[in-house]
Motif scaffolding. Structure first.
Motif, PDB file in Angstrom:
ATOM      1  N   TYR A   8       0.774  -1.303  -0.472  1.00 53.95           N
ATOM      2  CA  TYR A   8       0.229   0.230  -0.106  1.00 53.95           C
ATOM      3  C   TYR A   8       0.391   1.411   0.237  1.00 53.95           C
ATOM      4  O   TYR A   8       1.455   0.891   0.853  1.00 53.95           O
ATOM      5  N   VAL A   9       0.143   2.327  -1.196  1.00 50.77           N
ATOM      6  CA  VAL A   9       1.234   3.535  -1.413  1.00 50.77           C
ATOM      7  C   VAL A   9       0.479   4.777  -0.179  1.00 50.77           C
ATOM      8  O   VAL A   9      -0.808   4.852  -1.089  1.00 50.77           O
ATOM      9  N   LEU A  10       0.703   5.007   0.310  1.00 48.75           N
ATOM     10  CA  LEU A  10      -0.483   5.580   1.288  1.00 48.75           C
ATOM     11  C   LEU A  10       0.545   7.738   0.473  1.00 48.75           C
ATOM     12  O   LEU A  10       1.511   7.978   1.386  1.00 48.75           O
ATOM     13  N   GLY A  11      -0.315   8.107  -0.019  1.00 46.64           N
ATOM     14  CA  GLY A  11      -0.066   9.677  -0.271  1.00 46.64           C
ATOM     15  C   GLY A  11      -0.747  10.917   0.939  1.00 46.64           C
ATOM     16  O   GLY A  11      -1.767  10.274   1.751  1.00 46.64           O
ATOM     17  N   ALA A  12      -0.643  11.797   0.702  1.00 45.47           N
ATOM     18  CA  ALA A  12      -1.952  12.578   2.093  1.00 45.47           C
ATOM     19  C   ALA A  12      -2.973  12.636   1.579  1.00 45.47           C
ATOM     20  O   ALA A  12      -3.910  12.754   2.582  1.00 45.47           O
ATOM     21  N   GLY A  13      -3.450  12.107  -0.080  1.00 44.55           N
ATOM     22  CA  GLY A  13      -5.215  11.172   0.258  1.00 44.55           C
ATOM     23  C   GLY A  13      -5.172  10.880   1.130  1.00 44.55           C
ATOM     24  O   GLY A  13      -6.564  10.886   1.733  1.00 44.55           O
ATOM     25  N   PHE A  14      -5.199   9.996   1.433  1.00 42.84           N
ATOM     26  CA  PHE A  14      -4.993   8.846   2.797  1.00 42.84           C
ATOM     27  C   PHE A  14      -5.225   9.230   3.754  1.00 42.84           C
ATOM     28  O   PHE A  14      -6.651   8.915   4.767  1.00 42.84           O
ATOM     29  N   SER A  15      -4.924  10.813   4.270  1.00 39.82           N
ATOM     30  CA  SER A  15      -4.988  11.307   5.206  1.00 39.82           C
ATOM     31  C   SER A  15      -6.058  12.408   5.386  1.00 39.82           C
ATOM     32  O   SER A  15      -6.786  13.049   6.594  1.00 39.82           O
ATOM     33  N   ALA A  16      -6.681  12.314   3.800  1.00 41.64           N
ATOM     34  CA  ALA A  16      -8.100  13.259   3.992  1.00 41.64           C
ATOM     35  C   ALA A  16      -9.484  13.370   4.977  1.00 41.64           C
ATOM     36  O   ALA A  16     -10.051  14.392   5.396  1.00 41.64           O
ATOM     37  N   ALA A  17      -9.934  11.873   5.017  1.00 40.99           N
ATOM     38  CA  ALA A  17     -10.986  12.014   5.595  1.00 40.99           C
ATOM     39  C   ALA A  17     -10.671  12.433   7.088  1.00 40.99           C
ATOM     40  O   ALA A  17     -11.790  12.166   7.794  1.00 40.99           O
TER      41      ALA A  17
END
Length: 417
Positions: A8-17
């Motif tokens: 899994y590659v996490l970018g800034a959008g992962f934390s958006a929620a």
């Protein structure tokens, strides 16, 4: 068929929620200070002073800008002038170092506060993701290697959610975050050094943080990386107050260094256009990320826009990911290609901006990244809801708790630093 592994590659959008801002919004948030409030027990004098330094610097350096400059512009100026021991505008090198430190302090404080506020809510989204990861790890057996996470984020949202899950299933000291570099736990942390977790018999979950982490503190003398994940103390006391390096203070009390103990310092790769990865820990992290991506049978990109400026990581992806590896994108509605399509025969028409999907297709090929099979635009919340619906969460926790209760680690003493 070889062993299956998902990365899994996490970018800034992962934390958006969890209402974490994108990087281009971070400077505005820091300057406003609205989300920087931490614990009212702590004095705000340092915070106010650092905010004023940042505001004054930005006004001096970018006086005609009506909007906040990208963080890359700000840190590129700071890092390059500091590296050359130069002078910029009205600032000397020591003053620029103070401003850079002020930025990092405010970034840390903001990200810790966001994570703390999110975890106080009843929202289970990131706990469900962490529990799914833990279940897959346990199901593969202690020596298994079914998955890993490569993160380009500084924040500790995944670690915090993972620790919350471990606490809820009485799994501390049986599962742990494996940063894939040599880590040393701070005295208040239950973390087992990453390189010892397998030998101790823990279920290690690999988390490779390519740009450093708010949970890392570096000793400038010994180069040790300390972490306080799992600590009962709040993040302010763990990471933001001044701390003497335990390596020097505890191991060499009679040496010459005892006269001036080095202080632990945050370990973040700042967002410049000329990132430097010269420390051994970050070099090891990047090497291990290459290995993980090379072994992957599937790579899931969550909330990562693949910006052109991330050319280091784009190169790593292109080198490491094999042609037979499945690619899956979890993006948002604003990443969806807009119509009408650009007419390349109309020379007077401005070309459209590069879209996230377009960038992935250029890197991996259109056939490998084709909606809806390989790309979705409904965000991390919908993805996790499919992965583990909320009504199944308690059942999964009970299942994990039962499995961990039966699991005995090989040697608990090996986890001691």
């Amino acid at each position: 068929m070889g062993k299956q592994k998902t990365v899994y590659v996490l970018g800034a959008g992962f934390s958006a929620a969890a209402n974490f801002p994108l990087q281009n919004q971070l400077l505005s948030e820091i300057k406003s200070g609205l989300a920087l409030g931490f614990n009212k027990v702590h004095s705000d004098d340092v915070l106010v002073d650092n905010q004023e330094k940042i505001k004054s610097f930005c006004h001096t350096v970018f006086p005609s800008s009506e909007e906040d400059q990208p963080m890359e512009d700000v840190f590129t100026i700071l890092d390059q002038v500091i590296a050359s021991r130069g002078h910029f505008a009205k600032y000397s090198t020591p003053e620029l170092i103070e401003i850079r430190d002020a930025f990092i302090y405010c970034i840390l404080r903001f990200l810790f506060n966001q994570s703390e506020q999110y975890l106080k809510k009843n929202d289970t989204l990131y706990r469900r993701f962490a529990s799914h990861i833990l279940r897959e790890r346990i199901s593969a057996g202690q020596v298994g290697d079914p998955l890993s996470i490569v993160s380009l984020n500084w924040d500790s949202l995944f670690e915090d959610a993972f620790v919350e899950v471990l606490k809820s299933v009485d799994g501390q000291r049986k599962g742990d975050i494996d940063y894939c570099v040599y880590t040393t736990p701070l005295p208040e942390s239950l973390h087992c050094p990453s390189t010892k977790q397998k030998a101790a018999g823990l279920f290690n979950v690999k988390l490779l943080k390519l740009h450093g982490s708010v949970t890392w503190l570096r000793c400038p003398n010994s180069n040790h990386i300390y972490t306080g994940i799992g600590s009962s103390k709040d993040a302010f006391n763990t990471y933001l107050r001044e701390r003497k390096s335990p390596f020097i203070a505890d191991n060499y009390p009679d040496s010459r260094e005892n006269q001036s103990f080095p202080l632990l310092e945050p370990y973040l790769i700042t967002p410049t256009y000329a990132k430097v990865f010269d420390q051994p820990h970050i070099q090891t992290t990047w090497h291990n990320a290459y290995v993980e991506l090379r072994e992957a049978s599937k790579v899931v990109f969550i909330g990562y826009s693949l910006p052109e400026s991330d050319y280091h990581f784009r190169t790593l992806l292109r080198r490491a990911i094999r042609t037979e590896t499945d690619i899956e994108l979890v993006l948002y509605e604003n990443d969806r290609p807009k119509k009408p399509e650009y007419d390349s025969t109309d020379i007077a028409q401005e070309p459209p901006p590069s879209t996230t999907l377009n960038r992935y297709q250029k890197l991996f090929g259109r056939e490998r990244v084709k909606p809806p099979k390989h790309a979705r635009f409904d965000g991390v919340k919908a993805y996790v809801n499919e992965m583990l619906p909320e009504d199944q969460f308690k059942g999964l926790l009970a299942e994990i708790k039962t499995k961990l209760k039966k699991h005995e680690i090989f040697n608990p003493f090996i986890c001691l630093p």
